[in-house]
Structure formats: structure tokens, C-alpha cells
Scaffold this motif. Structure first.
Motif, PDB file in Angstrom:
ATOM      1  N   TRP A   1      29.870  31.662  14.797  1.00 32.90           N
ATOM      2  CA  TRP A   1      29.337  31.910  13.458  1.00 32.90           C
ATOM      3  C   TRP A   1      29.994  33.103  12.773  1.00 32.90           C
ATOM      4  O   TRP A   1      29.840  33.292  11.564  1.00 32.90           O
ATOM      5  CB  TRP A   1      27.826  32.112  13.527  1.00 32.90           C
ATOM      6  CG  TRP A   1      27.079  30.853  13.845  1.00 32.90           C
ATOM      7  CD1 TRP A   1      27.472  29.573  13.603  1.00 32.90           C
ATOM      8  CD2 TRP A   1      25.788  30.756  14.489  1.00 32.90           C
ATOM      9  NE1 TRP A   1      26.528  28.676  14.040  1.00 32.90           N
ATOM     10  CE2 TRP A   1      25.480  29.373  14.582  1.00 32.90           C
ATOM     11  CE3 TRP A   1      24.878  31.680  14.978  1.00 32.90           C
ATOM     12  CZ2 TRP A   1      24.286  28.908  15.158  1.00 32.90           C
ATOM     13  CZ3 TRP A   1      23.708  31.225  15.548  1.00 32.90           C
ATOM     14  CH2 TRP A   1      23.406  29.863  15.637  1.00 32.90           C
ATOM     15  N   SER A   2      30.719  33.922  13.521  1.00 32.47           N
ATOM     16  CA  SER A   2      31.455  35.020  12.894  1.00 32.47           C
ATOM     17  C   SER A   2      32.533  34.508  11.952  1.00 32.47           C
ATOM     18  O   SER A   2      33.027  35.261  11.117  1.00 32.47           O
ATOM     19  CB  SER A   2      32.106  35.911  13.966  1.00 32.47           C
ATOM     20  OG  SER A   2      31.136  36.594  14.703  1.00 32.47           O
ATOM     21  N   SER A   3      32.917  33.245  12.092  1.00 39.61           N
ATOM     22  CA  SER A   3      33.856  32.528  11.220  1.00 39.61           C
ATOM     23  C   SER A   3      35.284  32.600  11.750  1.00 39.61           C
ATOM     24  O   SER A   3      35.655  33.509  12.513  1.00 39.61           O
ATOM     25  CB  SER A   3      33.816  33.028   9.774  1.00 39.61           C
ATOM     26  OG  SER A   3      34.594  34.191   9.606  1.00 39.61           O
ATOM     27  N   TRP A   4      36.057  31.645  11.311  1.00 41.01           N
ATOM     28  CA  TRP A   4      37.459  31.530  11.705  1.00 41.01           C
ATOM     29  C   TRP A   4      38.242  32.780  11.313  1.00 41.01           C
ATOM     30  O   TRP A   4      39.137  33.221  12.039  1.00 41.01           O
ATOM     31  CB  TRP A   4      38.060  30.287  11.078  1.00 41.01           C
ATOM     32  CG  TRP A   4      39.556  30.203  11.174  1.00 41.01           C
ATOM     33  CD1 TRP A   4      40.451  30.235  10.147  1.00 41.01           C
ATOM     34  CD2 TRP A   4      40.331  30.081  12.372  1.00 41.01           C
ATOM     35  NE1 TRP A   4      41.738  30.151  10.622  1.00 41.01           N
ATOM     36  CE2 TRP A   4      41.697  30.048  11.989  1.00 41.01           C
ATOM     37  CE3 TRP A   4      40.019  30.001  13.726  1.00 41.01           C
ATOM     38  CZ2 TRP A   4      42.732  29.927  12.911  1.00 41.01           C
ATOM     39  CZ3 TRP A   4      41.048  29.885  14.650  1.00 41.01           C
ATOM     40  CH2 TRP A   4      42.386  29.851  14.239  1.00 41.01           C
ATOM     41  N   GLY A   5      37.932  33.367  10.174  1.00 41.28           N
ATOM     42  CA  GLY A   5      38.657  34.554   9.718  1.00 41.28           C
ATOM     43  C   GLY A   5      38.600  35.697  10.709  1.00 41.28           C
ATOM     44  O   GLY A   5      39.546  36.491  10.804  1.00 41.28           O
ATOM     45  N   VAL A   6      37.514  35.788  11.461  1.00 43.30           N
ATOM     46  CA  VAL A   6      37.378  36.803  12.499  1.00 43.30           C
ATOM     47  C   VAL A   6      37.984  36.321  13.816  1.00 43.30           C
ATOM     48  O   VAL A   6      38.745  37.024  14.477  1.00 43.30           O
ATOM     49  CB  VAL A   6      35.897  37.173  12.704  1.00 43.30           C
ATOM     50  CG1 VAL A   6      35.716  38.025  13.944  1.00 43.30           C
ATOM     51  CG2 VAL A   6      35.364  37.908  11.482  1.00 43.30           C
ATOM     52  N   ASP A   7      37.656  35.084  14.191  1.00 41.84           N
ATOM     53  CA  ASP A   7      38.097  34.561  15.485  1.00 41.84           C
ATOM     54  C   ASP A   7      39.618  34.438  15.576  1.00 41.84           C
ATOM     55  O   ASP A   7      40.188  34.616  16.665  1.00 41.84           O
ATOM     56  CB  ASP A   7      37.453  33.194  15.735  1.00 41.84           C
ATOM     57  CG  ASP A   7      35.949  33.297  15.938  1.00 41.84           C
ATOM     58  OD1 ASP A   7      35.481  34.395  16.303  1.00 41.84           O
ATOM     59  OD2 ASP A   7      35.246  32.300  15.720  1.00 41.84           O
ATOM     60  N   GLU A   8      40.274  34.144  14.453  1.00 41.54           N
ATOM     61  CA  GLU A   8      41.732  34.006  14.500  1.00 41.54           C
ATOM     62  C   GLU A   8      42.422  35.348  14.749  1.00 41.54           C
ATOM     63  O   GLU A   8      43.579  35.390  15.185  1.00 41.54           O
ATOM     64  CB  GLU A   8      42.266  33.391  13.209  1.00 41.54           C
ATOM     65  CG  GLU A   8      42.153  34.278  11.985  1.00 41.54           C
ATOM     66  CD  GLU A   8      42.857  33.691  10.772  1.00 41.54           C
ATOM     67  OE1 GLU A   8      43.816  32.923  10.968  1.00 41.54           O
ATOM     68  OE2 GLU A   8      42.432  34.004   9.644  1.00 41.54           O
ATOM     69  N   LEU A   9      41.715  36.457  14.487  1.00 43.56           N
ATOM     70  CA  LEU A   9      42.248  37.779  14.796  1.00 43.56           C
ATOM     71  C   LEU A   9      41.938  38.205  16.225  1.00 43.56           C
ATOM     72  O   LEU A   9      42.813  38.671  16.961  1.00 43.56           O
ATOM     73  CB  LEU A   9      41.656  38.820  13.832  1.00 43.56           C
ATOM     74  CG  LEU A   9      42.181  38.853  12.397  1.00 43.56           C
ATOM     75  CD1 LEU A   9      41.330  39.793  11.574  1.00 43.56           C
ATOM     76  CD2 LEU A   9      43.632  39.294  12.374  1.00 43.56           C
ATOM     77  N   LEU A  10      40.676  38.029  16.606  1.00 47.12           N
ATOM     78  CA  LEU A  10      40.201  38.623  17.851  1.00 47.12           C
ATOM     79  C   LEU A  10      40.580  37.813  19.091  1.00 47.12           C
ATOM     80  O   LEU A  10      41.063  38.371  20.085  1.00 47.12           O
ATOM     81  CB  LEU A  10      38.686  38.798  17.788  1.00 47.12           C
ATOM     82  CG  LEU A  10      38.034  39.493  18.984  1.00 47.12           C
ATOM     83  CD1 LEU A  10      38.598  40.883  19.169  1.00 47.12           C
ATOM     84  CD2 LEU A  10      36.526  39.552  18.797  1.00 47.12           C
ATOM     85  N   LEU A  11      40.352  36.504  19.057  1.00 41.86           N
ATOM     86  CA  LEU A  11      40.574  35.695  20.253  1.00 41.86           C
ATOM     87  C   LEU A  11      42.027  35.722  20.731  1.00 41.86           C
ATOM     88  O   LEU A  11      42.270  35.828  21.945  1.00 41.86           O
ATOM     89  CB  LEU A  11      40.096  34.263  20.014  1.00 41.86           C
ATOM     90  CG  LEU A  11      38.569  34.109  19.897  1.00 41.86           C
ATOM     91  CD1 LEU A  11      38.194  32.687  19.505  1.00 41.86           C
ATOM     92  CD2 LEU A  11      37.881  34.493  21.204  1.00 41.86           C
TER      93      LEU A  11
END
Length: 531
Positions: A420-430
Motif C-alpha cells: 500500500w506504500s505504492s509503486w513509487g516507494v517500492d521501486e526505490l526501496l526494494l
């Protein structure tokens, strides 16, 4: 640096106020407005759902923290159950989460201080040279408070947290005097409904507002009677924060002037209210309350920044104890009982997070702070289940009821919050965490290193699956997978990963015997590996 012992100075009140002081920071100043924009009157469900999800996670760590109290436990437990590779990757996530939060909070202090001292910032809110210098001085001040004694740190936090309670309570009482029930009938449309509830958990900062429960675990090595006080402190801090936040949410929504709400809607209020509670007080003609809120808007994030700088040093201390940083960072000053080497590094990294905006890649990771925190919680349920399975006779002063249900639910909750943090966050962190996994694995040469890789495969597959689903999902992704199909897939991924992670652990957890930590006790018939 001489190697001393952590001082057992923090009692139940100290641990509870560490949690509450972390939660009542800059989050309360914005979360009600943003949640209203996402979910409208359904925001109450978001606060309740967020509290339940974080409570599940907190209860798992309450059992872990009570049975194996360790400073920086979030980083250490995965190392005990799965080895160095899992511990290293979780440490990277914790490093991002902790060291950034102190820097982000001092930026919040500076931005609110601009109301009285405009020279601290530019028209777009970014710091001037003077503002940047002020942020560094504030971090150095936090460093000094933490440097001399954990006892001094605890007492100051108790005083500051008591002050931080006053203004939210005053705001609640005053705004409920202007409450209009008709406001709650106005729906939210961005996105509104159930989707808005889910999106607001991370997008509105609701889960971020609850993350401070972890302080009782982080400071377990300095707690008096941690076996009793850690579980109680976690539950008290979460309960008190939930009550304050839910009252703040509805007092804010009910007090918004009807003409403003009709003209802009819940989502559009963000264009009217830059400082939500202060601007609401101003629209109601309450000048004295405006000034009171703005004063607290400086004090609250400053207190939270102080706590997180101290917490970051315990995480770095724990990472060094795992063998992933220089040994000097895992030492404790004899006189003060403070891990001063780790505290110095925490200061340097916190300052780095406040660097000017031209450092776009570094600064861009700030959006991932909430997910970085949650990703440090994710292995906790797995480690707790491993301790239950491999060390059934481990002394557990707090035994989590219905563990077989709550522990996997805590893992599912963590996974959902990351999604739920959104793709914009996950594409950076993961990708950062996947690269950390691969980078560490490349250096795994001996038998122990290869064993660590085998015990960590589940974690890499989990990151990859989350990355793919986040890209394909409808929380900032391409929308190829719609709800509720995406949630069903996430639950399946979570359960498979949870049980795979348990099966991949050491046959017996490796718990180091350390003279500066509390003794781990076992009932007769249980043996544990020690290092």
C-alpha cells in the motif's frame, strides 16, 4: 574505546513515553488532513485498521523482546534465527529508516520555525544556508543529550513528551466545541471508499504515526525488568496514541468551516491548509491557539528527532554486534553506558539526510522511510515462530495468545503495508534491498557463508514477488492486477514466505552470550547454540 555495559536505567514509564514520544511527533500535525483527503469520514476505519495491524506486529515483538531482550532487537533477531545474510539485509533497511527519521524531523522543526524566523528557508520551503546550519546544530544538540548518559536522555524525553501531550489535548477539546456532524456526511473522492482507507494507511502517514512502538524493543538492553516492561510499554504506547489520534481526526473534520468544505472538498483542503491545525484555528478566529500549535509544531518533531537519533545508535550498535560494522561501533562507553561510536555515526548519517535538495537520489529515498521501517518488522514474526519451534522451553515472560494466528497475520499486515506504500516507494526501496542481498551473497565463500545464503533465499524471492506485484498492481502501479485479486495474491505470497522462512532457519537459533545484555533463560531440557 573501553568496552563497558549498557546501563539498565529505563523503567516502564520511560519505555512507554519513548514509544508515545516517537508517535506524537510531526505526524499528528498532518495526518488528519491527509487522511480526510483519502478517505473522508472513513478515516476512522483507517486509524483503527492501522492500530490493529501495528498491534499484531507489536505483540510479536513483545514476546521476542521479553524473552530475548537485546538493544536493537529488530536487527538482531533475524541474525539469531537465519544468519548473517538475512541480518545484514534487514540492517540495511533499518539503517535507511532510522538515520533518515532524525534528519526528516529536524527539517520539520526548521520549516515550522520559519513562521518566526523566515530567513531559515526559501520560498519553496527548502533551507537557506542559515536554515541548513540550524538543522545541523539541532542534531548536534540531540547528540549531546544522548552522549553523556542514558539516564539524562530518558528524563529529558519524559519531560518533552509530557509537554507534547498538552497541545493535542487542548486542540481536541477546542475543536470539538465547533463540531458539525454534517461534515462527516461529505464523501472523499481521491480515491475514497475502501481504497481510500487502504491508501491512507501509508499515504496519509497513519502507519508512520504508529511506528514508535518499536522504541521499547530498541532500548531493551537498557531497560529495567525488560521481561515485564517491554510488552506492557508496547501496548500502553499504542493504546494511548490510538486514542489521541482518533480524537484528533474527528475533532479536525468536525470543526472545518462548512463553506470551506463545500468549496474545496476533503481532498482540496490540502490546497487551503498548509499547516492543518494552525490554519483551521486561524479560520475559526482562534489566534492564541494558532500560536500554541505552532510552538508545539517545533517541540513535537524535535522530541521525536532526539529519540530517533538515540534509536539509530542502538540499531548501528546491534548491526556491529552482528559483525556487519566495525567492532568499535559495538562497544559501550564504560562511564556513560552509551554506545558512543554508534552515536557518532548516527549523527553523521542524520546530517547527510538533511543535505541540500541537489542530492536528488539520496533525498528521494525519504519517501520510503515508512516502508523501510515496516520491512524491518517483517522478519519478526518469522523469527518468533522459529524460537517457538526450535526453542520450545525458552523462558517467555510474555506468551502471545493465539500465536499461530496472530504471528502470520502480523507478517501479512507487514506485506500489505509495504504494498500500500505504492509503486513509487517500492521501486526505490526494494531494489536497494535486493542489491544488498546479492552483494552480500557474492562474498559468501566458506561453508558458513553458503549456509547463510541458503537460509536467506526466501527473503530474496519475497522481495522479487513484492516488486513485481507492486509494479502490476493498482497502488501506483500499472493496474494490470486489480483489487481484490491483488490482496488475495499478497496473502498467498505472505503465507508461503512465512512458512518457508520458518523452515529455512537454523536448527537451533544462535544467540550470543554477551556480558552487556540481559541473561537469556531456558527451562530444563533446552539447549541453544551460542557464539
Amino acid at each position: 574505546m573501553a568496552d563497558g555495559k549498557l546501563k539498565k536505567k529505563l523503567g516502564l514509564l520511560d519505555l512507554t513515553l519513548l514509544g508515545i514520544g516517537s508517535m506524537i511527533g510531526s505526524g499528528w500535525l498532518y495526518a488528519a488532513l491527509r487522511s480526510s483527503g483519502f478517505a473522508g469520514a472513513w478515516s476512522g476505519y483507517a486509524w483503527a485498521l492501522g492500530a490493529i495491524m501495528v498491534l499484531f506486529i507489536g505483540l510479536v515483538f513483545a514476546e521476542l523482546g521479553a524473552s530475548v531482550p537485546r538493544a536493537g532487537g529488530f536487527v538482531r533477531y533475524p541474525n539469531f534465527t537465519h544468519g548473517n545474510l538475512v541480518g545484514f539485509v534487514i540492517g540495511v533497511s533499518a539503517l535507511l529508516a532510522y538515520t533518515s527519521t532524525a534528519g526528516v524531523e529536524v527539517e520539520a522543526v526548521r520549516q515550522y520555525a520559519m513562521y518566526w524566523w523566515p530567513a531559515l528557508g526559501q520560498s519553496d520551503g527548502s533551507p537557506t544556508d542559515l536554515g541548513f546550519f540550524m538543522q545541523i546544530l539541532l542534531l548536534v544538540f540531540f547528540f549531546a543529550l544522548n552522549y553523556w548518559s542514558v539516564n539524562v536522555f530518558g528524563r529529558i524525553n519524559t519531560i518533552v513528551t509530557a509537554i507534547k501531550f498538552i497541545v493535542p489535548i487542548v486542540a481536541i477539546v477546542i475543536f470539538f466545541g465547533y463540531f458539525k456532524s454534517a461534515n462527516l456526511q461529505v464523501p472523499a473522492t481521491h480515491p475514497g471508499g475502501v481504497h481510500g482507507v487502504f491508501a491512507s494507511l501509508t499515504g496519509a502517514g497513519i502507519v508512520f504515526a504508529y511506528l514508535g512502538f518499536r522504541q521499547a524493543v530498541d532500548f531493551a538492553g537498557e531497560a529495567k525488568n525488560p521481561q515485564r516492561n517491554i510488552p506492557i510499554a508496547i501496548m500502553l504506547a499504542l493504546g494511548a496514541s490510538f486514542v489521541i489520534y482518533i480524537l484528533l481526526q474527528f475533532s479536525f473534520m468536525g470543526a472545518v468551516p462548512s463553506d470551506l468544505l463545500k468549496a474545496h472538498g476533503w481532498h482540496g483542503l490540502a490546497n487551503v491548509f498548509n499547516s492543518p491545525y494552525a490554519d483551521l484555528a486561524r479560520s475559526l478566529g482562534l489566534a492564541w491557539l494558532v500560536n500554541l500549535i505552532l510552538v508545539d509544531a517545533v517541540i513535537s518533531p524535535a522530541g521525536t528527532g532526539n529519540i530517533y537519533l538515540a534509536g539509530a545508535s542502538r540499531i548501528l550498535f546491534a548491526w556491529a554486534k552482528n559483525g556487519h560494522l566495525f567492532k568499535a561501533l559495538g562497544k559501550v562507553d564504560v562511564k556513560s553506558g552509551v554506545p558512543r561510536g554508534a552515536l557518532w555515526l548516527s549523527l553523521i548519517l542524520a546530517i547527510a539526510w538533511t543535505l541540500p535538495s541537489e542530492f536528488q537520489v539520496w533525498g528521494g529515498l525519504i519517501a520510503a522511510v515508512t516502508s523501510a521501517n515496516v520491512l524491518t518488522y517483517m522478519p519478526g514474526p518469522v523469527s518468533a515462530a522459529v524460537f517457538r519451534k526450535r526453542l520450545p522451553n525458552l523462558k517467555r515472560p510474555f506468551v502471545l495468545p493465539a500465536f499461530a494466528i496472530i504471528s502470520p497475520l502480523a507478517f501479512i499486515a507487514s506485506t500489505l503495508l509495504i504494498y500500500w506504500s505504492s509503486w513509487g516507494v517500492d521501486e526505490l526501496l526494494l531494489p536497494v534491498l535486493m542489491l544488498a542481498w546479492v552483494g552480500y551473497a557474492l562474498f559468501a565463500k566458506n561453508d558458513q557463508g553458503k549456509g547463510d545464503v541458503k537460509r536467506a533465499v526466501w527473503l530474496l524471492v519475497y522481495y522479487i514477488a513484492l516488486f513485481i506485484l507492486s509494479y502490476a498492481g493498482n497502488f501506483g502501479g500499472k493496474g494490470y492486477v486489480s483489487s481484490p485479486v491483488d490482496i488475495i495474491i499478497l496473502v498467498i505470497i505472505s503465507l508461503v514466505t512465512y512458512f518457508w522462512g520458518i523452515a529455512s532457519s537454523y536448527e537451533t537459533p544462535v544467540i550470543p552470550e554477551e556480558e552487556d545484555e540481559h541473561q537469556v533463560e531456558y527451562h530444563e531440557g533446552t539447549e541453544a547454540k551460542t557464539a
